[in-house]
Motif scaffolding. Structure first.
Motif, PDB file in Angstrom:
ATOM      1  N   PHE A 148       3.577  -3.285  -0.710  1.00  0.00           N
ATOM      2  CA  PHE A 148       4.145  -2.194   0.082  1.00  0.00           C
ATOM      3  C   PHE A 148       3.758  -0.829  -0.477  1.00  0.00           C
ATOM      4  CE2 PHE A 148       7.209  -5.078   2.243  1.00  0.00           C
ATOM      5  CZ  PHE A 148       7.051  -4.584   3.519  1.00  0.00           C
ATOM      6  N   GLU A 149       3.596  -0.758  -1.775  1.00  0.00           N
ATOM      7  CA  GLU A 149       3.229   0.531  -2.374  1.00  0.00           C
ATOM      8  C   GLU A 149       1.836   0.983  -1.950  1.00  0.00           C
ATOM      9  OE1 GLU A 149       3.642   0.127  -6.550  1.00  0.00           O
ATOM     10  OE2 GLU A 149       5.850   0.016  -6.495  1.00  0.00           O
ATOM     11  N   ARG A 150       1.004   0.036  -1.527  1.00  0.00           N
ATOM     12  CA  ARG A 150      -0.383   0.367  -1.191  1.00  0.00           C
ATOM     13  C   ARG A 150      -0.541   0.924   0.218  1.00  0.00           C
ATOM     14  NH1 ARG A 150      -3.479  -5.019  -3.459  1.00  0.00           N
ATOM     15  NH2 ARG A 150      -2.884  -4.775  -5.656  1.00  0.00           N
ATOM     16  N   ILE A 151       0.458   0.759   1.044  1.00  0.00           N
ATOM     17  CA  ILE A 151       0.308   1.223   2.421  1.00  0.00           C
ATOM     18  C   ILE A 151       1.233   2.399   2.656  1.00  0.00           C
ATOM     19  CG2 ILE A 151      -0.433  -0.994   3.340  1.00  0.00           C
ATOM     20  CD1 ILE A 151       2.354  -1.492   4.321  1.00  0.00           C
ATOM     21  N   GLN A 201       6.521   0.695  11.387  1.00  0.00           N
ATOM     22  CA  GLN A 201       6.640   2.114  11.690  1.00  0.00           C
ATOM     23  C   GLN A 201       7.222   2.879  10.505  1.00  0.00           C
ATOM     24  OE1 GLN A 201       8.885   2.317  15.313  1.00  0.00           O
ATOM     25  NE2 GLN A 201       7.636   0.748  16.268  1.00  0.00           N
ATOM     26  N   ASN A 202       8.037   2.234   9.693  1.00  0.00           N
ATOM     27  CA  ASN A 202       8.620   2.875   8.533  1.00  0.00           C
ATOM     28  C   ASN A 202       8.474   1.926   7.357  1.00  0.00           C
ATOM     29  OD1 ASN A 202      10.571   3.703   6.508  1.00  0.00           O
ATOM     30  ND2 ASN A 202      11.357   5.117   8.048  1.00  0.00           N
ATOM     31  N   VAL A 203       7.546   2.222   6.479  1.00  0.00           N
ATOM     32  CA  VAL A 203       7.225   1.303   5.387  1.00  0.00           C
ATOM     33  C   VAL A 203       8.435   1.098   4.487  1.00  0.00           C
ATOM     34  CG1 VAL A 203       5.775   0.960   3.354  1.00  0.00           C
ATOM     35  CG2 VAL A 203       4.790   1.873   5.450  1.00  0.00           C
ATOM     36  N   GLY A 204       9.141   2.196   4.172  1.00  0.00           N
ATOM     37  CA  GLY A 204      10.294   2.076   3.281  1.00  0.00           C
ATOM     38  C   GLY A 204      11.369   1.174   3.856  1.00  0.00           C
TER      39      GLY A 204
END
Length: 477
Positions: A292-295, A184-187
């Motif tokens: 992670f940077e790609r999503i 729900q929160n990529v970061g």
């Protein structure tokens, strides 16, 4: 949880039905009598022969090696052959519907179409020989051969049509699942996984530096990070060179760790091995950051009320867990939870109270399951938890804990009042069956028994439980 009813007949199915009726009418009554006689004499042997052909292909071994499937499939094949041989014009609509259900099941389980095509081809050849033996080579025999050929081909076409439609739906859902990424929160998720990886590395350094006995040290693959990456990371990011490289690096780290712990090496040699492990872990961190940077931040697939996954992605998750369990000889468990007396909560306290209860339970499920597990709002007051990489005892411990935490944690209503709630939980361990609806059906039956036995309890599915009445199948994947 019975099988879903087949979808309404479409234009293609109407065409198949018309062709089937026409071929039966053209064959005539004498050919029909020849084929009906074969149904009584040859159907059992045909079913045995079909699965002998299937067993010769290694791709079918996962399906056919499962005892429950094998005992169900052969009688089902015998009925299928007999029904086609006895087919009349009045049976055609039901037969077409049955082929569509079979095609859907084949798609769920992943049976290759060419295997089914090969099996039916071999069956036709054997039945042609039986027709010749019983009816000779006269007009009735030729009509019977033509009718048999049409029935088998139309049945196979109906299966393939349903199979293709189901696989297309699955492909679309799987693609959406990868885009959704299950976070729900990529970061926040990125930092959490980095922290778990760093924690594993620091724990290893401490164990070695303090000269503790590290023989039972957790492998990277079996760590919380490793489980998350295998069960959520890969399907979230999609198969790629980076995810494959991380898998290779995790395997390399665990192999090097085994060697480091096993060998009585001097401190300098052990330090060098440890540096090699740390270098590989650093590569994993870098690759993970790239992935992670790609999503991005994606909300599709979430239940609006609870912020849990909705049931849209449940078939995708279960298919993947079944594949992983088959490859690793491991298992997983499905928990089906139902909030007790939910209608009474809505009736006595209002729908806002019901919503608060659902959100409260969702929070407990999210807090007290592992990051590698999946929590879904299944619909209404029902939730599904998929516990990855667990055995029966572990699944029951988690289920009992969730049941207890719900009962010990009342919901705070808008007016500040406290509302006690409980839940009934059915637990089903994956038993090797390749159809994901089976494990859901078993969890459903167990949950129904938990309700019958007084609610606020956990029941484990076993072979003695009756099927839950009035239930609908898992949505089509």
């Amino acid at each position: 949880m019975p099988h879903a009813h087949p979808p309404p007949a479409d234009h293609d199915s109407h065409g198949l039905a018309a062709d089937w009726r026409r071929s039966l009418a053209d064959a005539g009554p004498e050919a029909a009598r020849v084929l009906a006689a074969l149904a009584a004499t040859d159907a059992p042997a045909m079913a045995v022969h079909f699965y002998q052909v299937m067993m010769d292909d290694t791709r079918a071994s996962r399906l056919l090696s499962h005892e429950q499937v094998r005992t169900r499939l052969q009688p089902a094949m015998q009925r299928w052959v007999a029904n086609l041989l006895r087919a009349t014009a009045g049976d055609v609509d039901d037969l077409i519907a049955a082929q569509r259900v079979i095609g859907d099941v084949h798609a769920r389980v992943g049976i290759p179409v060419d295997l089914v095509t090969r099996g039916t081809r071999v069956l036709k050849q054997r039945l042609f020989q039986s027709i010749a033996a019983q009816a000779g080579h006269g007009q009735a025999a030729h009509a019977a051969v033509a009718s048999l050929t049409a029935s088998f081909d139309i049945a196979l076409e109906g299966m393939t049509l349903a199979y293709s439609n189901a696989r297309e739906r699955s492909s679309r859902t799987d693609a959406a699942y990868r885009l959704f990424s299950l976070v729900q929160n990529v970061g926040t998720e990125r930092e959490r996984q980095r922290a778990l990886l760093l924690d594993w590395e620091n724990t290893l350094l401490y164990a070695l530096a303090s000269q503790c006995d590290p023989v039972g040290f957790q492998s990277l693959a079996g760590s919380e990070f490793g489980l998350w990456f295998t069960h959520k990371g890969i399907p979230s990011f999609g198969e790629s060179a980076e995810t494959r490289r991380i898998c290779d690096l995790v395997a390399d780290v665990d192999l090097a760790l085994q060697q480091t712990l096993r060998e009585e090496a001097d401190p300098r040699a052990r330090a060098a091995q440890l540096q090699d492990i740390r270098a590989r872990v650093s590569q994993i961190r870098n690759l993970l950051g790239m992935l992670f940077e790609r999503i991005g931040e994606l909300d599709a697939g979430c239940d609006a009320l609870t912020n849990l996954l909705n049931r849209r992605f449940l078939p995708t998750v279960l298919r993947r867990e079944i594949d992983l369990a088959a490859k690793s000889q491991g298992s997983f468990a499905v928990l089906l939870l139902d909030l007790d007396h939910f209608k009474a909560i809505n009736d006595e306290h209002g729908h806002e109270a019901g919503d608060r209860a659902l959100q409260h339970v969702a929070g407990i499920l999210g807090q007290f399951t592992r990051g590698s597990d999946y929590v879904f709002r299944y619909g209404g007051e029902e939730f599904v938890v998929v516990l990855v990489a667990v055995d029966e005892a572990q699944a029951l411990v988690i289920a009992d804990s969730l049941c207890r935490r719900v009962s010990e944690s009342p919901v705070t209503l808008a007016n500040g009042a406290k509302l006690d709630i409980t839940t009934s939980i059915g637990v089903a361990l994956h038993d090797g069956h390749p159809d994901y609806e089976r494990v859901m059906a078993r969890a459903d039956a167990a949950m129904y028994q938990a309700k019958k036995r007084g609610r606020n309890r956990v029941v484990l599915a076993d072979g003695s439980l009756p099927e839950a009445p009035g239930r609908i199948a898992l949505q089509r994947g």
